[in-house]
Design a protein around this motif. Structure first.
Motif, PDB file in Angstrom:
ATOM      1  N   THR A   1      -8.457   3.477   8.064  1.00  0.00           N
ATOM      2  CA  THR A   1      -8.111   2.335   7.230  1.00  0.00           C
ATOM      3  C   THR A   1      -9.399   1.732   6.675  1.00  0.00           C
ATOM      4  OG1 THR A   1      -6.222   1.890   8.643  1.00  0.00           O
ATOM      5  CG2 THR A   1      -6.937   0.121   7.183  1.00  0.00           C
ATOM      6  N   VAL A   2      -9.389   1.452   5.376  1.00  0.00           N
ATOM      7  CA  VAL A   2     -10.554   0.866   4.712  1.00  0.00           C
ATOM      8  C   VAL A   2     -10.181  -0.543   4.266  1.00  0.00           C
ATOM      9  CG1 VAL A   2     -12.179   1.104   2.785  1.00  0.00           C
ATOM     10  CG2 VAL A   2     -11.281   3.142   3.915  1.00  0.00           C
ATOM     11  N   ALA A   3     -11.075  -1.483   4.489  1.00  0.00           N
ATOM     12  CA  ALA A   3     -10.827  -2.879   4.121  1.00  0.00           C
ATOM     13  C   ALA A   3     -10.754  -3.018   2.598  1.00  0.00           C
ATOM     14  CB  ALA A   3     -11.945  -3.763   4.666  1.00  0.00           C
ATOM     15  N   PRO A   4      -9.933  -3.955   2.093  1.00  0.00           N
ATOM     16  CA  PRO A   4      -9.817  -4.146   0.641  1.00  0.00           C
ATOM     17  C   PRO A   4     -11.158  -4.475  -0.010  1.00  0.00           C
ATOM     18  CG  PRO A   4      -8.196  -5.511   1.810  1.00  0.00           C
ATOM     19  CD  PRO A   4      -9.046  -4.857   2.826  1.00  0.00           C
ATOM     20  N   SER A   5     -11.987  -5.231   0.691  1.00  0.00           N
ATOM     21  CA  SER A   5     -13.278  -5.579   0.106  1.00  0.00           C
ATOM     22  C   SER A   5     -14.150  -4.335  -0.065  1.00  0.00           C
ATOM     23  CB  SER A   5     -13.994  -6.639   0.929  1.00  0.00           C
ATOM     24  OG  SER A   5     -14.118  -6.231   2.266  1.00  0.00           O
ATOM     25  N   GLN A   6     -14.055  -3.389   0.843  1.00  0.00           N
ATOM     26  CA  GLN A   6     -14.833  -2.154   0.715  1.00  0.00           C
ATOM     27  C   GLN A   6     -14.305  -1.324  -0.455  1.00  0.00           C
ATOM     28  OE1 GLN A   6     -17.697  -1.279   2.354  1.00  0.00           O
ATOM     29  NE2 GLN A   6     -17.733   0.305   0.777  1.00  0.00           N
ATOM     30  N   LEU A   7     -12.983  -1.281  -0.606  1.00  0.00           N
ATOM     31  CA  LEU A   7     -12.413  -0.549  -1.744  1.00  0.00           C
ATOM     32  C   LEU A   7     -12.886  -1.141  -3.070  1.00  0.00           C
ATOM     33  CD1 LEU A   7      -8.730  -0.028  -0.506  1.00  0.00           C
ATOM     34  CD2 LEU A   7     -10.495   1.730  -0.804  1.00  0.00           C
ATOM     35  N   LEU A   8     -12.958  -2.477  -3.120  1.00  0.00           N
ATOM     36  CA  LEU A   8     -13.428  -3.125  -4.343  1.00  0.00           C
ATOM     37  C   LEU A   8     -14.902  -2.829  -4.589  1.00  0.00           C
ATOM     38  CD1 LEU A   8     -11.585  -6.562  -4.080  1.00  0.00           C
ATOM     39  CD2 LEU A   8     -11.071  -4.683  -5.643  1.00  0.00           C
ATOM     40  N   ARG A   9     -15.717  -2.864  -3.529  1.00  0.00           N
ATOM     41  CA  ARG A   9     -17.137  -2.519  -3.681  1.00  0.00           C
ATOM     42  C   ARG A   9     -17.289  -1.096  -4.206  1.00  0.00           C
ATOM     43  NH1 ARG A   9     -17.551  -4.598   1.326  1.00  0.00           N
ATOM     44  NH2 ARG A   9     -18.252  -6.730   1.373  1.00  0.00           N
ATOM     45  N   ASP A  10     -16.479  -0.180  -3.647  1.00  0.00           N
ATOM     46  CA  ASP A  10     -16.531   1.215  -4.083  1.00  0.00           C
ATOM     47  C   ASP A  10     -16.158   1.347  -5.566  1.00  0.00           C
ATOM     48  OD1 ASP A  10     -17.245   1.867  -1.509  1.00  0.00           O
ATOM     49  OD2 ASP A  10     -15.256   2.652  -0.943  1.00  0.00           O
ATOM     50  N   ALA A  11     -15.343   0.404  -6.074  1.00  0.00           N
ATOM     51  CA  ALA A  11     -14.927   0.431  -7.481  1.00  0.00           C
ATOM     52  C   ALA A  11     -15.911  -0.341  -8.367  1.00  0.00           C
ATOM     53  CB  ALA A  11     -13.525  -0.160  -7.619  1.00  0.00           C
TER      54      ALA A  11
ATOM     55  N   LEU B   1     -13.805 -13.512  -2.936  1.00  0.00           N
ATOM     56  CA  LEU B   1     -12.360 -13.296  -2.781  1.00  0.00           C
ATOM     57  C   LEU B   1     -11.924 -13.405  -1.322  1.00  0.00           C
ATOM     58  CD1 LEU B   1     -11.960 -10.224  -5.154  1.00  0.00           C
ATOM     59  CD2 LEU B   1     -11.562 -12.625  -5.681  1.00  0.00           C
ATOM     60  N   LYS B   2     -10.675 -13.812  -1.144  1.00  0.00           N
ATOM     61  CA  LYS B   2     -10.053 -13.864   0.185  1.00  0.00           C
ATOM     62  C   LYS B   2      -8.747 -13.083   0.103  1.00  0.00           C
ATOM     63  CE  LYS B   2     -12.067 -18.265   1.322  1.00  0.00           C
ATOM     64  NZ  LYS B   2     -11.893 -19.680   1.447  1.00  0.00           N
ATOM     65  N   PHE B   3      -8.418 -12.418   1.215  1.00  0.00           N
ATOM     66  CA  PHE B   3      -7.231 -11.581   1.238  1.00  0.00           C
ATOM     67  C   PHE B   3      -6.262 -12.052   2.308  1.00  0.00           C
ATOM     68  CE2 PHE B   3     -10.886  -9.108  -0.116  1.00  0.00           C
ATOM     69  CZ  PHE B   3     -10.454  -8.642  -1.349  1.00  0.00           C
ATOM     70  N   GLY B   4      -4.972 -11.914   2.018  1.00  0.00           N
ATOM     71  CA  GLY B   4      -3.915 -12.200   2.985  1.00  0.00           C
ATOM     72  C   GLY B   4      -2.981 -10.997   3.008  1.00  0.00           C
ATOM     73  N   PHE B   5      -2.396 -10.738   4.165  1.00  0.00           N
ATOM     74  CA  PHE B   5      -1.567  -9.544   4.306  1.00  0.00           C
ATOM     75  C   PHE B   5      -0.172  -9.907   4.774  1.00  0.00           C
ATOM     76  CE2 PHE B   5      -5.995  -8.525   5.002  1.00  0.00           C
ATOM     77  CZ  PHE B   5      -6.196  -7.473   4.123  1.00  0.00           C
ATOM     78  N   GLY B   6       0.790  -9.191   4.244  1.00  0.00           N
ATOM     79  CA  GLY B   6       2.185  -9.311   4.655  1.00  0.00           C
ATOM     80  C   GLY B   6       2.777  -7.914   4.673  1.00  0.00           C
ATOM     81  N   THR B   7       4.052  -7.821   4.929  1.00  0.00           N
ATOM     82  CA  THR B   7       4.688  -6.513   4.972  1.00  0.00           C
ATOM     83  C   THR B   7       4.780  -5.957   3.563  1.00  0.00           C
ATOM     84  OG1 THR B   7       6.022  -7.273   6.831  1.00  0.00           O
ATOM     85  CG2 THR B   7       6.722  -5.245   5.745  1.00  0.00           C
ATOM     86  N   GLY B   8       3.989  -4.945   3.290  1.00  0.00           N
ATOM     87  CA  GLY B   8       3.994  -4.295   1.973  1.00  0.00           C
ATOM     88  C   GLY B   8       3.345  -5.131   0.875  1.00  0.00           C
ATOM     89  N   THR B   9       2.707  -6.256   1.259  1.00  0.00           N
ATOM     90  CA  THR B   9       2.064  -7.099   0.242  1.00  0.00           C
ATOM     91  C   THR B   9       0.639  -7.432   0.648  1.00  0.00           C
ATOM     92  OG1 THR B   9       2.744  -9.195   1.221  1.00  0.00           O
ATOM     93  CG2 THR B   9       4.231  -8.230  -0.383  1.00  0.00           C
ATOM     94  N   ILE B  10      -0.160  -7.719  -0.353  1.00  0.00           N
ATOM     95  CA  ILE B  10      -1.508  -8.239  -0.147  1.00  0.00           C
ATOM     96  C   ILE B  10      -1.691  -9.360  -1.158  1.00  0.00           C
ATOM     97  CG2 ILE B  10      -2.580  -6.548  -1.698  1.00  0.00           C
ATOM     98  CD1 ILE B  10      -5.057  -6.618   0.146  1.00  0.00           C
TER      99      ILE B  10
ATOM    100  N   GLY C   1      -3.399   0.343  -5.443  1.00  0.00           N
ATOM    101  CA  GLY C   1      -3.519   1.741  -5.029  1.00  0.00           C
ATOM    102  C   GLY C   1      -3.615   1.942  -3.532  1.00  0.00           C
ATOM    103  N   ILE C   2      -3.612   0.868  -2.755  1.00  0.00           N
ATOM    104  CA  ILE C   2      -3.705   0.994  -1.296  1.00  0.00           C
ATOM    105  C   ILE C   2      -2.351   1.494  -0.762  1.00  0.00           C
ATOM    106  CG2 ILE C   2      -3.999  -0.265   0.887  1.00  0.00           C
ATOM    107  CD1 ILE C   2      -5.782  -2.246  -0.617  1.00  0.00           C
TER     108      ILE C   2
END
Length: 173
Positions: A21-31, A38-47, A68-69
């Motif tokens: 599993t890769v953190a959303p912030s790492q995916l954004l850095r890679d892009a 930015l701050k992230f929140g997680f739910g079932t099938g949502t971010i 794309g996650i």
């Protein structure tokens, strides 16, 4: 998968599978996006993502990457576009150093006696040369000086008209 791999899996031997599993912030850095604001929140099938971004094109990139996650069906956008910083006003250019004025060339100028030190007066309705002389010299009887200085435009001292510009010569004491 070979026979030995099947045996390891059946017996439970070998290395356990690693969590990739890769953190959303790492995916954004890679892009190529800086996720520091930015701050992230997680739910079932949502971010959900909130914070301040530079512009709308950055918003679109962030939503595209997060959509794309695997396992994410919905991206909740709570991002705000930052107001652009006002451009600093340019500093005023220093005043140029003035060049010294050229020395005046003293050549005698051809002037008539009437032009030397002459002031002007624009005739108004109700004026007479007497009245103008009284105002300019304090003595109305000096009107002949004004008439003589303006013979180029006056034929008669009693005929002056509004709008005429008269030369008022200095009195010689």
């Amino acid at each position: 998968m070979g026979i030995f791999d099947k045996l390891k899996k059946a017996v439970g031997g070998g290395e356990p599978e690693r969590d990739t599993t890769v953190a959303p912030s790492q995916l954004l850095r890679d892009a190529g996006i800086d996720p520091s604001g930015l701050k992230f929140g997680f739910g079932t099938g949502t971010i959900s993502v909130s914070g301040t971004i530079a512009d709308e094109s950055e918003r679109a990139k962030i939503i595209e990457v997060l959509s794309g996650i695997a396992g994410i069906d919905t991206v909740e956008d709570h991002m705000l576009v930052a107001k652009p910083m006002p451009e600093p006003e340019p500093e005023p250019a220093p005043d140029p150093i003035p060049e010294p004025a050229p020395e005046p060339v003293s050549e005698p100028e051809a002037t008539t006696e009437a032009d030397a030190g002459a002031r002007t007066y624009t005739v108004e309705s109700g004026d007479s040369l007497w009245k103008i002389a009284e105002a300019m010299y304090g003595n109305g009887s000096k009107y002949t000086k004004i008439f003589d200085a303006n013979r180029d435009i006056l034929d008669d001292p009693d005929k002056i008209f509004p709008g005429q510009e008269l030369k008022i010569p200095d009195l010689e004491d």
